[in-house]
Design a protein around this motif. Structure first.
Motif, mmCIF file in Angstrom:
data_model
loop_
_atom_site.group_PDB
_atom_site.id
_atom_site.type_symbol
_atom_site.label_atom_id
_atom_site.label_comp_id
_atom_site.label_asym_id
_atom_site.label_seq_id
_atom_site.Cartn_x
_atom_site.Cartn_y
_atom_site.Cartn_z
ATOM 1 N N VAL A 219 37.494 51.858 39.651
ATOM 2 C CA VAL A 219 36.967 50.490 39.655
ATOM 3 C C VAL A 219 36.769 49.979 41.079
ATOM 4 O O VAL A 219 35.922 49.114 41.321
ATOM 5 N N ALA A 220 37.535 50.519 42.029
ATOM 6 C CA ALA A 220 37.313 50.110 43.418
ATOM 7 C C ALA A 220 35.946 50.586 43.882
ATOM 8 O O ALA A 220 35.253 49.907 44.652
ATOM 9 N N SER A 222 33.446 50.983 41.844
ATOM 10 C CA SER A 222 32.492 50.107 41.160
ATOM 11 C C SER A 222 32.295 48.832 41.960
ATOM 12 O O SER A 222 31.178 48.330 42.072
ATOM 13 N N ALA A 223 33.380 48.327 42.538
ATOM 14 C CA ALA A 223 33.250 47.124 43.354
ATOM 15 C C ALA A 223 32.409 47.414 44.594
ATOM 16 O O ALA A 223 31.525 46.635 44.959
ATOM 17 N N GLY A 226 28.896 48.090 43.537
ATOM 18 C CA GLY A 226 28.378 46.829 43.002
ATOM 19 C C GLY A 226 28.004 45.882 44.117
ATOM 20 O O GLY A 226 26.926 45.275 44.110
ATOM 21 N N ALA A 227 28.882 45.776 45.113
ATOM 22 C CA ALA A 227 28.599 44.884 46.234
ATOM 23 C C ALA A 227 27.371 45.368 47.011
ATOM 24 O O ALA A 227 26.520 44.579 47.418
ATOM 25 N N LEU A 230 24.316 44.490 45.111
ATOM 26 C CA LEU A 230 23.986 43.070 45.276
ATOM 27 C C LEU A 230 23.305 42.832 46.624
ATOM 28 O O LEU A 230 22.387 42.017 46.734
ATOM 29 N N PHE A 238 27.556 41.030 52.117
ATOM 30 C CA PHE A 238 28.908 41.566 52.266
ATOM 31 C C PHE A 238 29.044 42.385 53.542
ATOM 32 O O PHE A 238 30.069 42.379 54.203
ATOM 33 N N SER B 43 42.891 48.190 34.847
ATOM 34 C CA SER B 43 41.717 48.584 35.635
ATOM 35 C C SER B 43 40.896 47.371 36.032
ATOM 36 O O SER B 43 40.397 47.278 37.149
ATOM 37 N N ILE B 46 42.230 45.740 38.962
ATOM 38 C CA ILE B 46 41.896 46.421 40.216
ATOM 39 C C ILE B 46 40.466 46.070 40.620
ATOM 40 O O ILE B 46 40.156 45.946 41.806
ATOM 41 N N LEU B 47 39.577 45.897 39.642
ATOM 42 C CA LEU B 47 38.202 45.525 39.968
ATOM 43 C C LEU B 47 38.188 44.180 40.687
ATOM 44 O O LEU B 47 37.577 44.023 41.745
ATOM 45 N N SER B 50 39.624 44.430 44.167
ATOM 46 C CA SER B 50 38.734 44.997 45.176
ATOM 47 C C SER B 50 37.831 43.930 45.763
ATOM 48 O O SER B 50 37.648 43.851 46.980
ATOM 49 N N PHE B 51 37.253 43.098 44.908
ATOM 50 C CA PHE B 51 36.395 42.029 45.431
ATOM 51 C C PHE B 51 37.221 40.990 46.189
ATOM 52 O O PHE B 51 36.764 40.419 47.181
ATOM 53 N N LEU B 58 36.727 39.609 54.814
ATOM 54 C CA LEU B 58 35.637 38.902 55.477
ATOM 55 C C LEU B 58 36.119 37.578 56.059
ATOM 56 O O LEU B 58 35.720 37.179 57.154
ATOM 57 N N THR B 144 28.997 34.768 54.133
ATOM 58 C CA THR B 144 30.012 35.520 53.400
ATOM 59 C C THR B 144 30.807 34.604 52.480
ATOM 60 O O THR B 144 31.376 35.057 51.488
ATOM 61 N N ALA B 147 28.683 34.596 49.494
ATOM 62 C CA ALA B 147 28.716 35.944 48.912
ATOM 63 C C ALA B 147 29.983 36.123 48.090
ATOM 64 O O ALA B 147 29.945 36.525 46.925
#
Lengths: 576, 211, 371
Positions: A219-220, A222-223, A226-227, A230, A238, B43, B46-47, B50-51, B58, B144, B147
């Motif tokens: 999933v990391a 995917s991030a 994904g970023a 985008l 980003f 999971s 964790i997604l 990550s963001f 940032l 950012t 973002a």
């Protein structure tokens, strides 16, 4: 629907009932819910894409026979190595080692009738070809060019192709995450009665550690993708330094997944080697607990070392230290396993089947790759070697000489179980020598070329060749030997197909092995086990009777190597 | 002749005892599904993490926060409105808890009322987010701050939207008799998911509005 | 299911640790010693360029580490490969074996496992210590380096900047110069995408990342000409992004620098300030100025290489420009045109930055519009 509702009888637990047989071509072979069929689907698809991605690699090698670039433009070359890496990592290796071997073998080894969520398993497979189509379609839009790592800002120049690259990786990530969860639940909840964790075979342990990493790390990615997607499509900043973003951020997000990813490749191969060595040396694996727990230790530590891919890339200096130390630390459980495997073959009675040859070759080539990894783990030394051919040599030794060799050992080992036929031993042994010699010839010289300073991802190397006259010779040498590897994989594909019709009939246990999959017929019925077997001991004691009771078939108490054993009686009627 | 020493893990007798009012078959199925569902939520965590890492990275390396766009520094977010919206969301977590409790106590009418309240509050939260997005005065691609804000709250809002759909389907299923007083894994999963969405919002509220 | 009772199977028997075990071990140990001798005393120039004649102090350090690793790493490789081959031969199944022949049924050996865990840990702890020592020198160097130079990565060339030099040295046309025996600090950044500056014979590389300034510290020791390579994929012509580095005695280096400064003083063209637009200036700022000045512009104290330019016309803490003049459009344009050198650092002139025509007017219009 479910058969039986009694709450007290042993044989009527949730995972104990047998579903009706699948009917019709579509249910049996296309959208099958059977983990064995799904495993074979992953295998066929993975092998096909391996042939394509491998051809890209051959084009890369042909280009480098001339320092000016022999056959294509810089742009085309950049696209070739990018697609080679991307396809190999996500469409070939991860699906093959987890989806193909893990799917086929693990439920059989733990005495389950299928995985916890068969429908999800089927969907997880079909996601992979979809992702493959998306990835290869990017080549119609010019293709991605910045390597399998596709760092921004340069990867943003790839436009639509870059966005498709992100989408393909994102999509295949869903498959890995779901499969990881599926396998973990299966092993936590559906082991046969009596199979405690310390009686579980080592390939299943490896699958468990791999599933954990798959489930948490993907999933990391995917991030990250994904970023990046985008940013490609919606201009979200980003990674754009001119609007406050950071290119180094992408590296962190990408490598947080991609480092565990390399352990996802290799730990199933470790599991295969841990099965193959005892079987063909006719003695127990040395240090079972150490090997099982070191796989888990590696899985956990793998999340802590990602920035060693970033030492010269924008990491704050003080951060380099903990990553260096942890990278050294992760070498310890790996080294311990290696020594345990060498001790496993000590004092054995070794049969040199194709699988065993690949496993023995693995011990040599993976150690070499691991040692060069130790070189790279040191920050000062890495500042010399990063971005050169030394790194390419290192990772191909551990990936091709490690993960792929493990996969090549697994195929002839479990093919008889899957198909009821033995693969051609002659073709297998020939294939091994082609691969082993080809691998060493292709990737060994990369180490000294890299130390001399030959940068990677160079479509032409005129200046380097002028300063290092032996560079042209070694590049041509590598290209020549790479064709041996290509021939080996081609031979494997041929062997797989040929043996379906012409291979010797395999019995229940042609290798005299001791794990549960060898107590059922080859190929097994769709439900695997009519009665769930009871496990009374640990699997690798060749000197003790087989530790199973209540098996479907009569099994030899001391299975002998090379004797194909047919069931001596029809399976006893089950009171269900 | 060695006697088979059988060590049972999660023996069927134990399962039957835990699910004393249903059969062990259902009990084990429910356990398997629950473990799987919890792992998927992990999971998902964790997604989001990550963001969130991206946002924190940032923000910490930005020379100024809020960042400058076209020479002007952006404004901080409006904590008050978001606080009200948060209470709406957390309230929906409470109502969902009561919905499930009522189901377990076989009170379908109350279950329906609390479930509808949850769905309505969830939709109010989404409406609040839509309002926040349209009045926040920054956009997705200029900085950012935009973002990270729109991506994270968007991901969260998407999860809330899926949750609302999920709960609606569960309500329809419950009223069609798919679940009984003892077999209601779908409702458990829905409640867990809804609480998960709440927990994520705690994190996001802190990171964007309080920090 | 009835189990047939059969006698215990045929476990293989052999003396000690196996036939010829100690002889093979002796051979392997000798090979390890030969390997150690070769790496410590032999000539490994074919492997690590100029190892016998190091180009810089860091190169010596890194080579020392490399040799240590080669001694032990290759040693482990020799032992593992050697034992795998030897065991495969010594413990192979024989043609006349009974079908139920099995190997020695050993499960583990806590003592052996202890040693083969502890010894590698000790080795790695030593390696960590040695690496940290060299790491520190590279990252931090000496407190006051004799020379601080800047490297800016572009697609597809390097730009080198020196203190007091208002123009830049471009890798496409000239070599980078460094003096012998002077501790050097290189500051590295990028104007566009990620690049890497790598000199194989120095054993050093560092990434040029847009928005970040990284550093390297070393002292060149040997005169000569060296290759500089870009080792981070940066676009279609990444393969063509190389340069030359000339290391020369201090006097020769100073002379070269003076020549460069003289050529910078001449030339430039007139300063035109009319007709500029802030929008065009903003775009130019991103491509021409962002490598060294924070983008989006920040207050003065938030430096990248150069100071932040947000409040250039209205900063109470810095009411004048860096050259002491008031921040009028003419004076701002003047610094961009002529460059600047002073305690705060050196800014290249317009020619070095590739600014022409209305570029300066646009930039001034943009900077003046910031508040």
């Amino acid at each position: 629907m479910h058969a039986g509702t009694s709450t007290t009888h042993d044989t009527h637990a949730a995972h104990d009932h047998i579903h009706p047989a699948p009917e019709g071509f579509v249910q049996k072979y296309i959208f099958s819910l059977d983990h064995k069929v799904i495993g074979m689907q992953y295998f066929i698809f993975g092998l096909l894409v391996m042939l394509i991605a491998g051809s890209f690699a051959e084009l890369v090698r042909l280009q480098l026979t001339d320092p000016k670039g022999a056959i294509m433009s810089h742009n085309a070359y950049n696209e070739m190595f990018t697609m080679h890496g991307t396809a190999m990592v996500w469409i070939v290796l991860i699906p093959l080692v987890t989806g193909a071997i893990g799917n086929f073998v693990m439920p059989l080894q733990i005495g389950a009738r299928d995985v916890a969520f068969p429908w999800l398993n089927m969907v997880s497979f079909w996601i992979v070809p979809v992702s493959g189509v998306v990835l290869f379609s990017s080549m119609l839009f010019g293709g991605p060019h910045a390597g399998w790592t596709e760092y921004p800002p340069i990867s943003l120049a790839d436009g639509t192709a870059g966005a498709l690259w992100c989408a393909a990786i994102f999509i295949v990530g869903i498959s890995s995450t779901m499969t990881g969860m599926n396998f973990m639940v299966t092993m936590i909840k559906m082991r046969a009665p009596g199979m405690t964790w310390t009686r579980m075979p080592l390939f299943s342990w490896a699958t468990f550690a791999t599933a954990l990493m798959n489930m948490v790390a993907t999933v990391a990615l995917s991030a990250a993708t994904g970023a990046l997607f985008l940013e490609h499509v919606f201009n979200v900043p980003f990674f754009d330094a001119t609007r406050g973003g950071s290119a180094v951020l992408f590296e962190h997000m990408f490598w947080f997944y991609s480092h565990p990813a390399v352990y996802i490749f290799i730990i199933p191969a470790f599991g295969v080697v841990s099965e193959v060595l005892p079987t063909f040396a006719r003695k127990p694996i040395f240090g079972y607990k150490l090997i099982a727990f070191s796989s888990m230790a590696i899985a956990l530590l793998s999340f802590t070392v990602w920035a060693h891919h970033m030492f010269p890339s924008g990491l704050a200096p003080w951060l380099q230290l903990p990553f260096m130390i942890l990278t050294y630390a992760i070498g310890i459980p790996t080294g311990v396993k290696m020594f345990s495997w060498v001790a496993t073959i000590w004092g054995g009675r070794i049969h040199f089947t194709t699988s065993m040859l690949y496993a023995l070759g693995f011990l040599i080539t993976f150690t070499f790759g691991g040692i060069t990894g130790i070189f790279l783990a040191s920050v000062p030394v890495d500042l010399h070697m990063h971005g050169t051919y030394f790194v390419i040599g290192h990772f191909h030794y551990v990936v091709a000489g490690g993960a792929v060799m493990g996969f090549l050992a697994a195929i002839p080992y479990w093919y008889p179980k899957a198909t009821g036929r033995m693969m051609s031993e002659r073709l297998g042994v020939l294939g091994f020598w082609l691969f082993f010699i080809g691998l060493n010839g292709t990737f060994l010289p990369m180490h000294w070329l890299g130390l001399e300073g030959m940068p990677r991802r160079y479509a032409s190397y005129v200046e380097f060749a002028a300063a290092n006259p032996d560079a042209v010779f070694w590049n041509r040498f590598e290209t020549a030997f790479s064709f041996l590897m290509a021939a080996s994989i081609g031979l494997l594909a041929f062997n797989v197909i040929w043996s379906l019709k012409h291979g010797k009939i395999a019995g229940m246990n042609p290798w005299g092995a001791r794990t549960l999959e060898w107590t059922i017929s080859s190929p097994p019925p769709y439900y695997n086990f009519k009665k769930l077997p009871e496990v009374t001991g640990y699997p690798y004691d060749f000197g003790q009777p087989m530790p199973y009771a209540n098996t479907d078939n009569d099994i030899e108490p001391y299975p002998e190597y090379g004797k194909t054993v047919m069931p001596t009686a029809t399976p006893a009627a089950v009171g269900a | 002749m060695a006697t088979a020493t059988l060590l049972r893990h999660d023996g069927h007798a134990e399962v039957a005892e835990r699910y004393h009012d249903v059969d062990a078959v259902y009990g084990e199925t429910r356990d398997i599904r629950l473990v799987g569902f919890v792992l998927i939520l992990l999971s998902d965590c964790i997604l989001f993490s990550s963001f969130i890492f991206a946002y924190v990275f940032l923000r910490l390396q930005a020379p100024a926060w809020p960042p400058f766009v076209n020479g002007h520094q952006l404004a901080w977010f409006d904590t008050n409105f978001a606080a009200v919206n948060s209470i709406v969301l957390f309230g929906s977590g409470v109502t969902m808890h009561f919905a499930l409790e009522n189901w377990k106590h076989l009170n379908k009418a109350k279950f329906n009322r609390w479930l509808i309240a949850t769905i309505v509050l969830g939709l109010c939260f989404l409406g609040g987010q839509a309002h926040e997005w349209s009045t926040v005065g920054i956009n997705w691609s200029d900085s950012t701050m935009g973002a990270s804000f729109f991506t994270l709250t968007g991901l969260h809002g998407f999860h809330v939207f899926i949750g609302v759909c999920f709960l609606t389907i569960l309500g329809l299923q419950a009223n069609r008799g798919v679940y009984t007083g003892s077999k209601y894994f779908g409702l458990t999963a829905g409640t867990l998911y809804w609480h998960f969405v709440d927990v994520i919002w705690v994190g996001l509220f802190f990171l964007f509005y309080l920090w | 299911m009835a189990q047939r009772i059969v006698p215990r199977p045929n476990e293989v028997r052999f003396q000690g640790l196996g036939p010829g075990f100690w002889q093979v071990t002796a051979v392997l140990v000798l090979l390890c010693l030969a390997n150690a001798w070769y790496f410590l005393y032999g000539n490994i120039d074919w492997l690590m360029p100029s190892a016998s004649n190091p180009a810089s102090d860091r190169a010596m350090d890194v080579d020392g580490l490399f040799k240590f690793m080669a001694v032990f790493g290759n040693g482990i490789m020799i032992l593992v490969a050697g034992y795998v081959i030897y065991f495969s031969i010594a413990f192979r199944a024989r043609v006349g074996d009974a079908p139920d022949t099995i190997g020695r049924q050993v499960h583990d050996s806590p003592k052996l496992e202890f040693w083969w865990t502890v010894l590698p840990v000790v080795l790695l702890v030593v390696l960590t210590g040695l690496s940290i020592n060299v790491w520190y020198k590279i990252q931090f160097g000496v407190a006051a380096p004799g020379l601080t130079a800047e490297v800016i990565g572009h697609q597809f060339y390097f730009e080198y900047r020196y203190p007091g030099l208002k123009t830049s040295v471009f890798s496409k046309t000239e070599a980078m110069h460094l003096p012998i025996g002077v501790p050097v600090r290189i500051l590295i950044t990028s104007a566009d995408v990620i690049h890497q500056w790598f000199v194989p014979e120095f054993r050093l590389k560092m990434a040029a990342v847009p928005g970040l300034v990284q550093n390297l510290n070393f002292t060149p020791l040997r005169a000569g000409q060296y290759s500089i390579e870009c080792t981070e994929f940066c676009g279609p012509d990444h393969s063509l992004m190389q340069g030359k580095l000339i290391v020369e005695p201090v006097a020769a280096f100073n002379k070269w620098l003076e020549t460069e400064k003289a050529s910078a003083a001449a030339g430039g063209g007139a300063l035109v300030l009319t007709g500029g637009t802030a929008d065009a200036g903003k775009a130019l700022f991103t491509t021409k100025c962002a490598a060294c000045h924070n983008n989006p512009p920040t207050p003065f104290d938030q430096k990248l290489v150069g100071p932040g330019l947000l409040h250039i016309t209205n900063d109470p803490a810095h009411p004048n420009l860096v050259d002491g003049k008031p921040p009028t459009p003419e004076n701002i344009g003047g610094i961009i045109h002529d460059g600047f050198t002073g305690d705060i650092g050196t800014m290249p002139n317009a020619q070095a930055n590739g600014l022409a025509g209305k570029d300066i007017a646009n930039l001034v219009a943009y900077l003046v519009s910031l508040k």
